[in-house]
Design an enzyme around this catalytic site. Structure first.
Site, mmCIF file in Angstrom:
data_model
loop_
_atom_site.group_PDB
_atom_site.id
_atom_site.type_symbol
_atom_site.label_atom_id
_atom_site.label_comp_id
_atom_site.label_asym_id
_atom_site.label_seq_id
_atom_site.Cartn_x
_atom_site.Cartn_y
_atom_site.Cartn_z
ATOM 1 N N ARG A 92 0.817 -1.239 0.000
ATOM 2 C CA ARG A 92 0.000 0.000 0.000
ATOM 3 C C ARG A 92 0.838 1.270 0.000
ATOM 4 N NH1 ARG A 92 -3.747 -2.805 3.504
ATOM 5 N NH2 ARG A 92 -5.383 -3.623 2.141
ATOM 6 N N LYS B 50 4.803 12.008 -10.729
ATOM 7 C CA LYS B 50 4.002 11.223 -11.682
ATOM 8 C C LYS B 50 4.696 9.880 -11.876
ATOM 9 C CE LYS B 50 1.622 14.638 -14.537
ATOM 10 N NZ LYS B 50 1.524 15.249 -15.886
ATOM 11 N N GLU C 251 13.410 19.557 -22.841
ATOM 12 C CA GLU C 251 12.584 19.838 -21.662
ATOM 13 C C GLU C 251 13.150 21.028 -20.884
ATOM 14 O OE1 GLU C 251 9.697 18.222 -20.917
ATOM 15 O OE2 GLU C 251 9.803 16.279 -21.919
ATOM 16 N N LYS D 74 9.931 23.598 -12.272
ATOM 17 C CA LYS D 74 9.043 22.438 -12.121
ATOM 18 C C LYS D 74 8.514 22.360 -10.682
ATOM 19 C CE LYS D 74 7.667 18.011 -13.189
ATOM 20 N NZ LYS D 74 7.706 16.852 -14.033
ATOM 21 N N GLU E 14 -2.385 18.186 -11.217
ATOM 22 C CA GLU E 14 -2.717 18.671 -12.560
ATOM 23 C C GLU E 14 -4.196 18.969 -12.744
ATOM 24 O OE1 GLU E 14 -0.228 17.023 -15.725
ATOM 25 O OE2 GLU E 14 -1.905 17.230 -17.095
ATOM 26 N N ARG F 230 -0.441 22.816 -13.754
ATOM 27 C CA ARG F 230 0.586 21.814 -14.066
ATOM 28 C C ARG F 230 0.544 21.402 -15.539
ATOM 29 N NH1 ARG F 230 2.869 16.731 -10.534
ATOM 30 N NH2 ARG F 230 4.235 15.953 -12.155
ATOM 31 N N ASN G 69 3.047 20.326 -20.019
ATOM 32 C CA ASN G 69 2.823 19.484 -21.203
ATOM 33 C C ASN G 69 3.029 20.257 -22.505
ATOM 34 O OD1 ASN G 69 2.157 17.336 -19.533
ATOM 35 N ND2 ASN G 69 0.016 17.973 -19.417
ATOM 36 N N HIS H 7 3.689 18.605 -25.823
ATOM 37 C CA HIS H 7 3.438 17.172 -25.642
ATOM 38 C C HIS H 7 2.236 16.658 -26.427
ATOM 39 C CE1 HIS H 7 6.462 17.657 -22.587
ATOM 40 N NE2 HIS H 7 6.398 16.388 -22.236
ATOM 41 N N HIS I 83 3.319 13.775 -28.632
ATOM 42 C CA HIS I 83 2.869 12.388 -28.422
ATOM 43 C C HIS I 83 2.331 11.784 -29.709
ATOM 44 C CE1 HIS I 83 2.433 12.739 -23.771
ATOM 45 N NE2 HIS I 83 3.635 12.381 -24.138
ATOM 46 N N HIS J 144 11.436 10.738 -26.924
ATOM 47 C CA HIS J 144 10.391 11.585 -26.336
ATOM 48 C C HIS J 144 10.771 13.074 -26.398
ATOM 49 C CE1 HIS J 144 7.237 13.029 -23.713
ATOM 50 N NE2 HIS J 144 8.142 13.544 -22.908
HETATM 51 N N1 GLY Z 1 6.065 15.816 -17.214
HETATM 52 C C1 GLY Z 1 4.954 16.625 -16.925
HETATM 53 C C2 GLY Z 1 4.611 16.657 -15.480
HETATM 54 O O1 GLY Z 1 5.357 16.182 -14.658
HETATM 55 O O2 GLY Z 1 3.574 17.153 -15.142
#
Ligand code: GLY
Length: 375
Positions: A128, A150, A192, A236, A246, A250, A254, A257, A261, A275
């Site tokens: 858990r 994430k 990035e 960040k 998000e 947040r 992206n 992206h 993507h 990427h």
């Molecule tokens: N890579 C995008 C984020 O961490 O929100």
């Protein structure tokens, strides 16, 4: 490039009782004991490492732990996106149980984004949820994926569709690790870094235009690299602290992206397009969209293309060398997990003025795609 001492910056990710430090410097894994001892409940860790990274750096990490009398066991993961799967997750969980990992033990993720995402996810569900430490070994993981919590794996329906938010206990960024990164991967990660300038920091973008080559040169300049990575992590950390899950801001992270993507999906995640490379091209498209919406100066897109080219990076779809169609790319975009209420979410604007838009008409998106395919 090796330093005698661990030149160090600390960036705090301010998340209340889950706040953590990002430690940035050279030579940190050699002295890893001093960076993790205070957050271990017992002097015992399991390292989960990418097999390539392990070949190059695991002994140094193990020596660093041993010097502080921390017992370590390791599990090796095959490099590549294919490891972010249910079957590898199941195997990893089983290995961790077999090694006797308890609720209060810590696991170290030692690798790039794949290992970080997989180990973060495994840690979030094992018994858990146990704590984990990120030691990102690629520029992309250092400035993006290792920070912010994430985690996740892919399914045949798409990337990162199954996962959790699970913040690490600490992130240790040893910039010596970048010296063994293939130049193409370093450049992909640099996209990035550029992203943070484009989001809301035009001065940083300008700094990168002048100094980016110092980071990407064979002997990466230490001061410039520390500055760029710290600046990226600060950006960040600030955004994640404001909007961890998000629900708003947040999404700015992206940038590039949604388009990126689609390009990645079309290329098939087999190394044809990394990427970060997809994000770089996607950011050019986001500025083109910004110009169509009256949000970007006419020259912004060309300025970004010029900078990417100066850094020896791909900047347009033509640079990929894979024939693509606008309709197929649009279909990939519809599969994106950033679809909200059936509408695509775009991050667009000019250099340093990114905004979140959910009102972009399909015909406008097609125009951006067609422009990009014609370029
Ligand atoms: N890579 C995008 C984020 O961490 O929100």
């Amino acid at each position: 490039m090796k330093s005698e001492t661990s030149v160090q910056e600390i960036v705090n990710v301010d998340l209340g009782d889950r706040a953590y430090e990002i430690r940035i410097g050279y030579g940190l894994i050699r002295e890893i004991g001093s960076h993790v001892s205070d957050i271990l409940k017992r002097p015992k860790v399991v390292i989960v490492a990418d097999r390539n990274v392990a070949g190059l750096h695991l002994d140094t990490l193990l020596d660093g732990l041993k010097a502080s009398a921390i017992e370590a066991k390791s599990i090796l993961i095959e490099p590549g996106e294919a490891s972010k799967s249910f079957s590898i997750l199941e195997q990893l969980l089983d290995d961790l149980f077999a090694m006797g990992v308890e609720r209060n033990d810590r696991v170290i993720a030692f690798g790039g984004g794949v290992v970080g995402d997989l180990v973060g996810f495994a840690s979030s569900i094992l018994r858990r949820g146990i704590d984990f430490i990120q030691i990102p070994t690629t520029l992309l993981a250092q400035v993006d994926s290792s920070v912010g919590g994430k985690t996740g794996i892919n399914t045949p329906r798409g990337k990162n569709l199954v996962g959790t938010f699970h913040q690490p206990l600490r992130v240790i960024m040893d910039l010596d690790l970048l010296a063994t990164l293939p130049p193409r991967e370093l450049r992909a990660g640099y996209a990035e870094v550029v992203k943070y300038g484009l989001i809301d920091d035009p001065d940083f973008f300008e700094w990168l235009e002048e100094n980016g080559h110092l980071i990407l040169s064979a002997n990466g300049d230490m001061a410039a690299t520390i500055y760029a990575i710290s600046k990226s992590c600060q950006a960040k950390a600030r955004i994640v602290a404001e909007d961890e899950r998000e629900s708003g801001k947040r999404a700015l992270l992206n940038l590039g992206h949604t388009f990126g993507h689609a390009l990645e999906a079309e290329c098939g995640y087999d190394g044809t397009l990394l990427h970060g490379e997809a994000v770089a091209i996607g950011m050019v498209m986001a500025l083109d969209l910004g110009h169509m919406l009256g949000l970007a100066d006419a020259g912004d897109k060309d300025r970004l293309i010029k900078h990417l080219r100066a850094m020896d990076m791909r900047a347009t779809i033509a640079d990929i060398g894979v024939p693509m169609k606008a309709e197929t790319l649009l279909a990939h975009m519809a599969q994106d997990k950033k679809v909200e209420d059936g509408k695509l979410v775009f991050i667009t604007g000019g250099i340093g003025t990114a905004t979140i838009r959910k009102d972009i008409h399909e015909s406008t998106v097609l125009r951006v795609l067609e422009n990009a395919l014609d370029a």
